[in-house]
Design a protein around this motif. Sequence first.
Motif, short mmCIF file in Angstrom:
data_model
loop_
_atom_site.label_atom_id
_atom_site.label_comp_id
_atom_site.label_asym_id
_atom_site.label_seq_id
_atom_site.Cartn_x
_atom_site.Cartn_y
_atom_site.Cartn_z
N THR A 1 0.84 -1.20 0.00
CA THR A 1 0.00 0.00 0.00
C THR A 1 0.87 1.25 0.00
O THR A 1 0.64 2.20 -0.77
N SER A 2 1.88 1.28 0.85
CA SER A 2 2.79 2.44 0.89
C SER A 2 3.55 2.59 -0.42
O SER A 2 3.74 3.70 -0.92
N LEU A 3 3.97 1.47 -0.99
CA LEU A 3 4.72 1.50 -2.24
C LEU A 3 3.86 2.03 -3.38
O LEU A 3 4.25 2.94 -4.12
N PHE A 4 2.64 1.49 -3.51
CA PHE A 4 1.78 1.85 -4.63
C PHE A 4 1.24 3.28 -4.52
O PHE A 4 0.87 3.88 -5.52
N THR A 5 1.17 3.80 -3.30
CA THR A 5 0.66 5.16 -3.13
C THR A 5 1.76 6.21 -3.17
O THR A 5 1.47 7.41 -3.08
N SER A 6 3.00 5.76 -3.28
CA SER A 6 4.11 6.72 -3.29
C SER A 6 4.88 6.73 -4.61
O SER A 6 5.63 7.67 -4.87
N GLN A 7 4.70 5.71 -5.43
CA GLN A 7 5.44 5.65 -6.69
C GLN A 7 4.78 4.65 -7.64
O GLN A 7 3.91 3.88 -7.24
N ILE A 8 5.22 4.70 -8.88
CA ILE A 8 4.81 3.69 -9.85
C ILE A 8 5.73 2.49 -9.68
O ILE A 8 6.94 2.59 -9.90
N ALA A 9 5.18 1.38 -9.25
CA ALA A 9 5.98 0.19 -9.00
C ALA A 9 6.15 -0.61 -10.30
O ALA A 9 5.29 -0.57 -11.19
N MET A 10 7.24 -1.33 -10.39
CA MET A 10 7.54 -2.11 -11.59
C MET A 10 7.36 -3.60 -11.30
O MET A 10 7.87 -4.12 -10.30
N TYR A 11 6.64 -4.25 -12.20
CA TYR A 11 6.44 -5.71 -12.10
C TYR A 11 6.87 -6.33 -13.42
O TYR A 11 6.50 -5.85 -14.49
N ASP A 12 7.64 -7.38 -13.34
CA ASP A 12 8.05 -8.06 -14.56
C ASP A 12 8.09 -9.56 -14.33
O ASP A 12 7.98 -10.04 -13.20
N GLY A 13 8.27 -10.28 -15.38
CA GLY A 13 8.34 -11.72 -15.22
C GLY A 13 7.91 -12.52 -16.43
O GLY A 13 7.66 -13.72 -16.32
N ALA A 14 7.79 -11.91 -17.62
CA ALA A 14 7.45 -12.69 -18.82
C ALA A 14 8.61 -13.63 -19.11
O ALA A 14 9.72 -13.21 -19.40
N MET A 15 8.34 -14.92 -18.99
CA MET A 15 9.42 -15.89 -19.10
C MET A 15 9.61 -16.42 -20.52
O MET A 15 10.73 -16.64 -20.96
N GLY A 16 8.50 -16.64 -21.24
CA GLY A 16 8.59 -17.26 -22.56
C GLY A 16 9.52 -16.52 -23.50
O GLY A 16 10.39 -17.12 -24.15
N THR A 17 9.35 -15.20 -23.59
CA THR A 17 10.18 -14.42 -24.50
C THR A 17 11.64 -14.40 -24.05
O THR A 17 12.56 -14.44 -24.89
#
Length: 388
Positions: free
Chosen positions: A98-114
């Motif tokens: 909650t603190s992370l998402f309300t203070s910045q744009i968080a990065m999520y990754d993990g596409a494995m196939g490519t």
Amino acid sequence: MSGKDFKIHPRKQFAYDSIPPKARLEPPVPTYNDAAKNHTPNPYLNSSLTHEKILEIRSRSTVPDANANIDYSQPKDLYPESFPHFVRGRDSVREYITSLFTSQIAMYDGAMGTMIQNYSKRNKLEEEEYRGDRFTDWTCNVKGNNDMLSITQPHVIKGIYKEYLEVGGSNMIGTNTFSSTTIAMADYEMEPYAYELNYIGAKLAREACDEVTAKDPSKPRFVVGALGPTNRTGSISPSVEDPAARNVTFDELVETYFEQIVGLVDGGCDILIVETIFDTLNAKCAIYAVGEFLEFSGLDIPLFVSGTLVDQSGRTLSGQTGEAFYASIRHSKPMCVGLNCALGANHMAPFVERLAKVVECFMHVYSNAGLPNAMGGYDDTPDTMAEQ
């Protein structure tokens, strides 16, 4: 009756009318889970989870080490107490996100196939490598079973995880478990290995996250356990001749997802994501399994849900718009909802905007490079996607 006979009365006031409105500080939390309501930190002591259903799944584990570690708590004084630091067992993941998402744009990754495809362009990755030493005499071809590489080529998968963390700067990475269910593994006759695939997939991600976090404790990295859609649909017939036909039941999907969840949690994941949803009924099965696990375990593990739209109509394969899809899974009170894959960043934008107007939680979007062009390539580049 004439107009003079009408009388407008003021609306009756109820007790709740006098309650002053309060700004919402976080998304709605699951009401069936006291740990979520109280923000109780997950102790990461999975060996203490002794519900009979969890133990039964562990008893069928194919992990070679019978004493494999499933506990991931950290010393409470490992890092400072205030945000942005995080210590497992001391801090609430829900509060931190909650603190992370309300203070910045968080990065999520993990596409494995490519990423695995890119690796195979530079290195040999054929049937022999997929089998590894352990599955040399397997009875069918396994090339293409990317989840299997977590077991047979762990350095490849962990290397991809670390690229996302170190080069991409991700706050969260998804596990290499998109197809790690008994249903999807049936294509490779590897149903008994479902728990191990999830356990190892999450464990490698846990190790990568901890190694990168240790270099910069002010930016903790989190493991997101990925539950894919499986290769069967609960609401769509596989036969054009028989619309009522189904090749999987609700209970079978719940069972396969529950086993996947146990493996992911035992592997050390922090968050669970039901992703690439093209059939909402499948998602409901996964969500039901998540709720069941959290009820049995008493843990607070945030849930993310991610749908995918199949064409420019902005609908899932089972025919729902993004807004209808959210209405169907809203009862689970996910912490974050969004869209992934599908049409590419540019074409997804209006559908993301429409979904953002109705969700009561955080929003995410992680698009792919769009649909292939006439030459089988992709027109979107990292730069154009970043701009959009």
